[in-house]
Design an enzyme around this catalytic site. Structure first.
Site, PDB file in Angstrom:
ATOM      1  N   ASP A  92       3.195  59.359   0.182  1.00 38.76           N
ATOM      2  CA  ASP A  92       2.438  60.390  -0.615  1.00 38.76           C
ATOM      3  C   ASP A  92       2.048  61.349  -0.127  1.00 38.76           C
ATOM      4  O   ASP A  92       0.948  61.196   1.107  1.00 38.76           O
ATOM      5  CB  ASP A  92       1.940  59.530  -1.816  1.00 38.76           C
ATOM      6  CG  ASP A  92       0.494  58.909  -1.715  1.00 38.76           C
ATOM      7  OD1 ASP A  92       0.389  58.329  -0.532  1.00 38.76           O
ATOM      8  OD2 ASP A  92      -0.432  59.407  -2.524  1.00 38.76           O
ATOM      9  N   GLU A 156      -1.762  56.667  -1.682  1.00 38.51           N
ATOM     10  CA  GLU A 156      -3.124  56.876  -1.033  1.00 38.51           C
ATOM     11  C   GLU A 156      -3.914  58.092  -1.460  1.00 38.51           C
ATOM     12  O   GLU A 156      -5.182  57.839  -1.899  1.00 38.51           O
ATOM     13  CB  GLU A 156      -2.952  56.695   0.540  1.00 38.51           C
ATOM     14  CG  GLU A 156      -4.390  56.780   1.186  1.00 38.51           C
ATOM     15  CD  GLU A 156      -5.118  58.029   1.430  1.00 38.51           C
ATOM     16  OE1 GLU A 156      -6.102  58.030   1.838  1.00 38.51           O
ATOM     17  OE2 GLU A 156      -4.302  59.136   1.098  1.00 38.51           O
TER      18      GLU A 156
END
Length: 454
Positions: A92, A156
């Site tokens: 991500d 994250e």
């Protein structure tokens, strides 16, 4: 096994690495469905799972984590009796911010001036490619000498804790003898560095309400309480005159011991405008690695274009507080919340909502894994010795893994050196760093396996 075949193999794999990184960067994998479609993250996860399967990984799975995102797991068995190494990255990314400020499209990997530009190129899709390069080089030169687990996190950057919660519920899944977190980076290009400390983080949203509705500023201004003005005054209470962070009860005078960060180098890396001073006091390393730092990362208020002469009835801000090692993020959250409640002016109504939190981390740099990495970096970066630095950012998973596997050694490396400009516009990765760090990681796995045999 000597370094030359590994380095030569990785050099020959760099064109493939560029193509794969371009494929990954093309996924708009911001783990916030309010900004980008969830399907972009899901497609990136499938791409990673397919890549692991093609490398011979077993038990490849898309893990549905409690925050609604997916992490990707795979296991590559090594020789009998070999140690197990967990390799971590996240797929991500941060949103691209102002896309018009990018020289090239943020989700299109573009080569320019010897670097590869694109959101996630360094943080941290490049970290996943680094792991793949290291493993491919070992497979081409006698085999991978350890058992390998790979985990690619899907949230994250959002700090929502999905993988941490999943790991706590399935503690056997990520168990390993040592863990390589591929989400930090070298102090600067060409200087091999491991990160010894990470600041933790807490994220709060504060809302102020003062009126039942907006009012004409000419008719009521001067007596009616303006929520936006109250918010501005409240946020100003979080900084001293020199710009240092001031949260009631929070220690903010710790010192950093280790690699120093010359102020002129920092000004250049941070792109501070000529004539503008730095904030805070003490050394730069003290300020960014050893002390708390508050940042107002967003404010809900009327934009300048289209603004009307009105007093605002409500205003809201999102606040990030970085928490250094030695302090507890949960306690810092309580102190920051109490500060906001105590310093809201004029009796305004105030509410505070926590939206993210992660503990700081400090590694044991005297462990055998660090010796193996130092030897590997010495070969991958001829003439340079491994340096140890701090990092102001947060990786909450580190503390979760440290608590779950207290005997595991944790190393933090990666591709996010200052020129990478992670989280900013025009993020990029140095292909030379990607190549050298992949060599270092491959050699580390060889050295670490050998150290365990002895």
């Amino acid at each position: 096994m000597n370094a030359n075949p590994i380095a030569e193999t990785i050099a020959s794999l760099m064109p493939r690495a560029k193509t794969e990184l371009a494929d990954l960067v093309a996924f708009q994998s911001v783990a916030d469905p309010a900004q980008f479609p969830k399907s972009e993250c899901e497609a990136a996860a499938v791409w990673i799972a397919d890549s692991l399967r093609s490398e011979g990984f077993e038990d490849v799975a898309l893990l549905d984590t409690p925050d609604g995102t997916q992490s990707v797991y795979g296991f590559l068995p090594g020789p009998a009796g070999a140690p197990t190494v967990l390799l971590y990255a996240h797929y991500d990314v941060q949103p691209p911010l102002d896309e018009s400020a990018w020289v090239s499209p943020p989700f299109e990997l573009t080569e320019r001036n010897g670097r590869w530009y694109g959101r996630g190129a360094a943080d941290c899709k490049g970290g996943l490619i680094m792991h793949l390069l290291a493993l491919r080089a070992l497979k081409a030169n006698g085999g991978v000498p350890v058992s390998v687990k790979v985990i690619a996190e899907g949230s994250e950057e959002q700090g929502t804790g999905g993988l941490e919660q999943y790991a706590e519920a399935h503690p056997e899944l990520l168990a390993a003898d040592t863990i390589v977190i591929g989400d930090t980076g070298n102090f600067r290009v060409g200087l091999p560095t491991v990160t010894a400390t990470l600041r933790g983080m807490t994220m709060l949203r504060v809302r102020i309400d003062t009126l039942e509705g907006n009012l004409h500023s000419g008719q009521f201004g001067g007596a009616a309480p303006d929520a936006l003005a109250a918010l501005i005054q409240l946020l100003a209470s979080l900084r001293a005159e020199d710009g240092s962070t001031t949260v009631d009860g929070l220690t903010a005078d710790s010192s950093w011991e280790g690699l120093e960060y010359p102020e002129e180098e920092f000004r250049k890396d941070a792109r501070v405008l000529d004539g503008v001073g730095l904030i805070g006091h003490g050394s730069v390393a003290d300020r960014i690695w050893a002390r708390p730092a508050v940042t107002v990362i967003g404010i809900d208020c009327p934009p300048v274009v289209g603004a009307t002469p009105s007093l605002q009835a409500s205003a809201r801000a999102q606040i990030s507080l970085r928490v250094p090692p030695g302090q507890d993020a949960a306690e810092a959250t309580k102190l920051l919340t109490a500060h906001l409640l105590a310093h809201t002016p004029w009796g305004a109504r105030v509410s505070v909502e926590q939206v993210g939190q992660g503990q700081p981390f400090k590694a044991d740099v005297s462990s055998p894994a660090y010796t193996s990495m130092a030897e590997a970096m010495r070969v991958a970066y001829p003439g340079e010795e491994m340096q140890t630095s701090g990092m102001g950012g947060s990786i909450p998973l580190c503390n979760t893994l440290s608590a779950l596997y207290p005997k595991a050694e944790i190393l933090l490396i990666g591709l996010s050196e200052p020129e990478a400009q992670i989280h900013a516009v025009n993020e990029s990765v140095s292909p030379g760093e990607l190549e050298r760090m992949s060599v270092a990681e491959a050699l580390f796995l060889v050295n670490y396996a050998r150290s365990k045999q002895g």
